[in-house]
Design an enzyme around this catalytic site. Structure first.
Site, PDB file in Angstrom:
ATOM      1  N   HIS A   1      31.889  57.998  63.448  1.00 19.00           N
ATOM      2  CA  HIS A   1      32.686  58.584  62.379  1.00 19.00           C
ATOM      3  C   HIS A   1      33.136  57.496  61.397  1.00 19.00           C
ATOM      4  CE1 HIS A   1      34.004  62.348  64.901  1.00 19.00           C
ATOM      5  NE2 HIS A   1      32.694  62.247  64.759  1.00 19.00           N
TER       6      HIS A   1
ATOM      7  N   GLU B   1      36.134  56.694  60.120  1.00 19.92           N
ATOM      8  CA  GLU B   1      37.321  55.919  60.483  1.00 19.92           C
ATOM      9  C   GLU B   1      36.974  54.851  61.513  1.00 19.92           C
ATOM     10  OE1 GLU B   1      38.767  60.256  59.864  1.00 19.92           O
ATOM     11  OE2 GLU B   1      36.980  59.233  60.595  1.00 19.92           O
TER      12      GLU B   1
ATOM     13  N   CYS C   1      39.351  59.719  66.274  1.00 25.87           N
ATOM     14  CA  CYS C   1      39.713  58.933  65.091  1.00 25.87           C
ATOM     15  C   CYS C   1      41.223  58.862  64.929  1.00 25.87           C
ATOM     16  CB  CYS C   1      39.028  59.505  63.852  1.00 25.87           C
ATOM     17  SG  CYS C   1      37.235  59.244  63.903  1.00 25.87           S
TER      18      CYS C   1
END
Length: 145
Positions: free
Chosen positions: A50, A52, A83
């Protein structure tokens, strides 16, 4: 740079990934500390890692603000740290989120957990642009929620 400019940069990072992140939306994340961008990333091809997670790698984010195009996930199907947890553990003190995530792995839980950990959270800056960018994702999950 203004707050809107940081979200715009996150949207620009995410744009090339639209349609290439599997079931996941293409998300952009920009980390800013003392007015300077210290990290930036978008969701990787195929949907993982992801945005982040990638933006936080190998840097000191204590006291930073994260600008993200979508609410950080609060849990992951892989069992890895969410995250939301990564942002909290990093010491980020503020998160500016363009749009809430309707997916069951977030759906407000990311925002709630950030706030419960003492992280300042703002939601809605450039929301229309973020929703338009991942229109297919929102169409699917807005109906399901």
């Amino acid at each position: 740079m203004s707050e809107a400019a940081f979200i715009q940069r996150a949207l620009a990072l995410a744009a090339p990934g639209i349609g290439g992140t599997g079931d996941n939306p293409s998300v952009g994340c920009v980390l800013v500390k003392d007015g300077v961008v210290i990290g930036a990333a978008a969701t990787a091809p195929g949907g993982r890692p992801h945005a982040e997670q990638q933006a936080l790698q190998n840097l000191d984010a204590r006291g930073a603000t994260a600008y993200v195009t979508l609410e950080p996930c609060a849990q992951r199907s892989s069992g890895e740290a969410s995250c939301t947890d990564l942002l909290i553990q990093s010491g980020v003190t503020r998160v500016v989120i363009a749009a809430r995530d309707p997916h069951p792995f977030a759906a407000g839980a990311g925002i709630e957990r950030l706030r419960a950990a003492g992280v300042e959270v703002e939601v809605g800056l450039m929301e229309a642009e973020a929703r338009a960018q991942n229109a297919g994702f929102f169409a699917k999950w807005d109906r399901a929620s």
